[in-house]
Design an enzyme around this catalytic site. Structure first.
Site, PDB file in Angstrom:
ATOM      1  CG  LEU A   1       7.954  -2.585   5.494  1.00  0.00           C
ATOM      2  CD1 LEU A   1       8.454  -3.831   4.781  1.00  0.00           C
ATOM      3  CD2 LEU A   1       9.121  -1.679   5.841  1.00  0.00           C
ATOM      4  CG  ASP A   2       2.683  -6.535   5.831  1.00  0.00           C
ATOM      5  OD1 ASP A   2       2.073  -5.900   4.963  1.00  0.00           O
ATOM      6  OD2 ASP A   2       2.828  -7.772   5.810  1.00  0.00           O
TER       7      ASP A   2
END
Length: 297
Positions: A42-43
């Protein structure tokens, strides 16, 4: 410590930093060391559901990566950045702003099986190097389009009348889907450009925000020695896999890596247990069961 901790990852934190936060919480709480991994990148500029696998659950992290995921995201129209989000430099602008009706009309084009060009700023590898490293170095990044599936896509917030500056969507997508690319392509289909200004993952595989805890709650529970109450069982990561009860002899055979013959079950994968103790994830073919992942419990 075998199971799942579901973090509500805050903005600015990467997935590996989420793993480090769990390791730190275990250490601060005086818990024994455990193998830890995450079930889906997840960025840092995205928040939301980040499954953290502990102990034997790390053997199932790969299945989590293959699971569907759901996101809420907001697109700002009129500006495109090189990263397709708020972090990048502006590379294109447009005076065109779509209407709510126009946005709703084009969404079916992005539902179902589609081809998608990943962002240049992604973790995909080109000749052994990460695409984002090449992009940051100013090198041209050419990525092949890939097939993904958008199971559902809906417009959840936009002005009812007039020009739309920003619009918020909800999407349920398959493995490998880039929401930033989806936002880019929606804007282009509307005759303009756009980039993502808000991105929140609301589901990853079987886990959603109702399972997720904040980093503050993680830290508090660890210090209070109640962290085990927040850990979901190994089985929680396999909610789509039927259980298969074993006899002690069958459990012993699987633990030795042997093939079980004469299993009265249809072909497919099963979560094999001896009473309530997970033994293995097995594959049954023509009444024979073979270990896919064994658990040392």
């Amino acid at each position: 410590m075998n199971g799942w901790l579901i973090l509500d990852k805050p903005l600015g934190l990467g997935s590996t930093q989420g793993v480090s936060a769990v390791k730190r919480a275990l250490r601060d709480g005086g818990y024994a060391k455990a193998k830890i991994g995450h079930g889906g990148t997840l960025d840092p500029l995205a928040s939301g559901v980040l499954p953290i696998a502990l102990g034997e659950a790390t053997k199932l992290a790969g299945r989590m990566l293959d699971g569907d995921k759901a996101y809420d995201f907001t697109v700002s129209f009129g500006t495109q950045t090189d990263t397709l989000d708020t972090e990048g430099a502006v590379i294109a602008t447009s005076d065109v702003r779509p209407s709510r009706a126009a946005i709703s009309a084009i969404l079916p084009r992005f539902t179902g099986a589609i081809d998608q060009m990943p962002p240049a700023y992604s973790a995909l590898k080109v000749d052994g190097r990460r695409a984002y490293d090449l992009a940051r170095a100013g090198e041209a990044v050419v990525l092949a389009s890939r097939g993904v599936t958008i199971h559902a896509l809906s417009l959840t917030d936009a002005p009812a009348a007039g020009e739309v500056e920003t619009a918020t969507f909800t999407a349920l997508v398959s493995k490998g889907t880039y929401i930033r690319s989806l936002a880019r392509d929606i804007a282009l289909a509307l005759g303009t450009v756009g980039h993502v200004t808000y991105l929140r993952r609301t589901r990853a595989g079987p886990f959603d925000l109702s399972h997720a805890i904040s980093l503050d709650k993680l830290s508090e529970a660890a210090k209070a020695r109640t962290l085990e109450h927040l850990i979901l069982p190994l089985r929680a990561g396999l909610d789509d896999i039927p259980a298969l009860s074993l006899t002690p002899d069958q459990a012993g055979a699987l633990r030795q890596g042997r093939v079980l013959a004469g299993i009265a079950a249809d072909d497919g994968q099963y979560f094999a247990c001896l009473h309530d103790v997970p033994v293995a994830l097995i594959e049954v073919q023509t009444r024979e069961g073979r270990v896919v992942r064994g658990f040392n419990l």
